[in-house]
Design a protein around this motif. Structure first.
Motif, short mmCIF file in Angstrom:
data_model
loop_
_atom_site.label_atom_id
_atom_site.label_comp_id
_atom_site.label_asym_id
_atom_site.label_seq_id
_atom_site.Cartn_x
_atom_site.Cartn_y
_atom_site.Cartn_z
N UNK A 38 0.83 -1.19 0.00
CA UNK A 38 0.00 0.00 0.00
C UNK A 38 0.87 1.26 0.00
N UNK A 39 0.30 2.40 -0.37
CA UNK A 39 1.08 3.65 -0.41
C UNK A 39 1.73 4.01 0.93
N UNK A 40 1.12 3.62 2.04
CA UNK A 40 1.67 3.95 3.35
C UNK A 40 2.71 2.94 3.82
N UNK A 41 3.06 1.96 2.94
CA UNK A 41 4.06 0.97 3.28
C UNK A 41 3.50 -0.32 3.85
N UNK A 42 2.23 -0.34 4.17
CA UNK A 42 1.61 -1.56 4.70
C UNK A 42 1.61 -2.65 3.64
N UNK A 43 1.91 -3.88 4.06
CA UNK A 43 2.01 -5.02 3.14
C UNK A 43 0.95 -6.06 3.50
N UNK A 44 0.24 -6.55 2.46
CA UNK A 44 -0.74 -7.61 2.64
C UNK A 44 -0.38 -8.75 1.69
#
Length: 587
Positions: free
Chosen positions: A54-60
């Motif tokens: 995600x743009x905020x660095x969160x990874x799924x």
């Protein structure tokens, strides 16, 4: 022979059915293993095991696609996947951009880029399109990274991603869209055919203009469906230009639809439709200016186009309800059913676009327009039948007046037989009614006999007055002239073919059952039936009216003459029926 013809017809139908069965088997099943190899059209879907950054660095991790992700407009979302081991030379990766900018990396090497700045035409975002990336043996097992961003939309749509040899990657997309493309092409062809029909019937059919506007609407919808199809890259050399074309079409389709409705409803709501069309035109022109100058894309104002389309749908629904209340809808009942269906499918089209997205864009609108075409066609056929029936009734009314005038003219020419033609027509009608069931006479047949009776002496117009009004019996030469009236009348009516039996009745009403009559010496049943009826009616009136050479005969004498001459001058069966009518007081 007819039985054999029937057997032949059945045999050929059976052969046709067998041929259809063979055709179906040939399309859907391979029967012979010796058939030539055609290769594989399969493609491989990468739908599971994706990692989303995600743009905020969160990874799924371990995410399945397709899916929609809400992000801030303009921010970059990345997805990653390890390419399978069977990836190799000659293969292509296929993915679809739904107006998202994309950059594709394999093993950190940029392989493809789809960005708005690469377009020459100034625009806010890219056009939805398929992105193809060539693969090679070394890509097997490498990391595939796709970076996406949407400058003007807070939603990024991640569509199906697949890989296959060469352009086989297209076949799954073609399979999903071929029905829509077929319907679009069908609509364009039908619309063009309808315009050709309009050119032929525009001066003959009052409803022609509605056919023209409907044809334009169908063509516009078909072209819009093609230009908005996911296959437009295959159809158009400039897909981005077709995108502009599609937005222009969707903005004007409501206007042409309202023109059609206005024509069908006989301009009863012209002010409402004209105001609606004026507003739509102003919006179209404003959107073109804004798009050309780069202020906004057509897509950004699409909601306004849909709003005007929705308003048009509501207006049409309202006018249909108003016409239903006032009863005007009965005049275009079948078309109204089609219009209601179009209203429903048009609303479903808008709902599908914004909320559910379960069918391809334009599919529901296309179905609605084709349904409207079907019901409009039925309505046009019904209107043509009604128009033809009205013309027939008007013609019959005009003929009735004409016959009365001609009969009066004939009787006025012969001062001794005033009203003769009118009475002959009346007696002939009574006799025709009496035997109607036996001979299968219809109401039209009975009316025809009445008309023919009034016209039977039309040819006397061509007989010299000195012969027609002579005091005393005619000489042989004069009688020969008098006999010509049957042929003269027959020739005068050579262009009158809408009353069955008219010419035969006029020509043959002086023929005798025994063959001694004129002008052709016909005998027995070779004499036309109408003429045999007229012969009795004509003779009865001659016997029951005063003539220059005698007074009218008594009822008993008339009956004796009819009895004596049946089988000689008169058809014996018709003469018996007429005698019964006289004795029963019908005549």
């Amino acid at each position: 022979m007819r039985r054999f013809e029937r057997v032949l017809k059945i045999a050929f139908v059976l052969v046709f059915i067998v041929a259809l069965f063979v055709f179906s088997v040939a399309v859907f099943k391979q029967v012979d293993p010796g058939e030539a190899y055609i290769g594989s059209f399969d493609s491989n879907l990468l739908d599971e095991g994706w990692t989303i950054i995600y743009p905020d660095g969160h990874v799924e991790e371990n995410v399945s696609i397709p899916l929609d992700i809400d992000v801030e407009a303009g921010s970059v979302l990345a997805i990653e996947h390890t390419l399978p081991d069977d990836v190799g030379d000659g293969m292509r990766l296929g993915l679809r951009s739904s107006r998202e900018e994309m950059t594709v990396y394999i093993a950190d090497e940029q392989r493809s880029e789809y960005k708005v700045e690469d377009f020459i035409v100034k625009r806010k975002s890219v056009v939805s399109a398929f992105i193809l990336v060539d693969l090679k043996d070394a890509d097997a097992g490498q990391t595939l990274r796709i970076e996406m961003s949407s400058p003007s939309d807070p939603v990024i749509r991640i569509n199906d991603i697949n890989y296959a040899y060469g352009n086989n990657v297209w076949f799954s997309y073609i399979g999903h869209n071929i029905n829509l493309v077929f319907i679009a092409i069908l609509m364009i062809c039908i619309g063009m055919f309808a315009i050709v029909v309009f050119l032929f019937i525009r001066k003959k059919v009052a409803e022609a203009k509605s056919v023209f506007y409907h044809a334009q609407t169908i063509i516009i919808a078909g072209l819009w469906m093609l230009s908005e199809s996911e296959l437009r890259q295959v159809i158009f050399h400039s897909p981005s230009l077709s995108n502009v074309f599609s937005f222009m079409l969707i903005e004007i389709i409501a206007a042409f639809g309202s023109m059609y409705c206005n024509e069908v409803q006989k301009h009863h709501y012209a002010r409402i439709y004209t105001l609606l069309q004026s507003v739509i035109l102003l919006q179209v022109l404003a959107n073109i200016v804004l798009n050309v100058t780069g202020v906004v894309d057509f897509y950004d104002t699409l909601i306004l186009s849909h709003a005007w389309s929705a308003l048009t749908i509501i207006v049409v629904a309202g006018t249909l309800i108003a016409d239903g209340i006032t009863g005007r809808i009965r005049r275009y009942g079948f078309t109204a059913i089609g219009m209601v269906l179009l209203v429903i499918f048009s609303m479903l089209e808008i709902v599908n676009f914004y909320f559910i997205n379960i069918v391809s864009m334009g599919f529901l609108l296309g179905i609605g327009l084709l349904m409207l075409l079907a019901f409009t066609t039925v309505q046009v056929v019904i209107d043509l039948i009604r128009s033809a029936e009205k013309r027939r009734r008007d013609l019959e009314k005009a003929n009735r007046t004409t016959f009365q005038t001609i009969a009066s003219t004939i009787d006025a020419k012969d001062r001794y037989t005033g009203g003769h033609s009118e009475r002959v027509g009346h007696y002939a009608k009574l006799l025709c009614k009496a035997v109607a069931e036996e001979y299968g006479f219809t109401h039209d047949d009975i009316s025809a006999v009445n008309y023919i009776g009034k016209m039977h002496d039309l040819g006397k117009i061509g007989v010299p007055d000195k012969v027609l009004n002579k005091n005393g019996r005619l000489t042989d030469e004069e009688f020969d002239l008098m006999k010509q009236h049957t042929i003269i009348g027959y020739d005068m009516l050579k262009n009158i073919d809408y009353i069955p039996g008219l010419r035969d009745g006029v020509r043959s009403h002086h023929e005798r059952w025994d063959g001694g009559g004129y002008p052709d010496g016909l005998k027995g049943e070779k004499i036309p039936l109408y003429a045999r009826i007229l012969c009795i009616a004509d003779s009865y009136d001659a016997m029951t009216t005063d003539r220059v050479y005698r007074k009218k005969l008594s009822k008993e004498t008339v009956l004796e003459e009819l009895e004596k001459n049946k089988g000689k001058q008169f058809d014996p069966h018709l003469a018996d029926v007429f005698i019964g009518m006289i004795r029963g007081g019908v005549v």
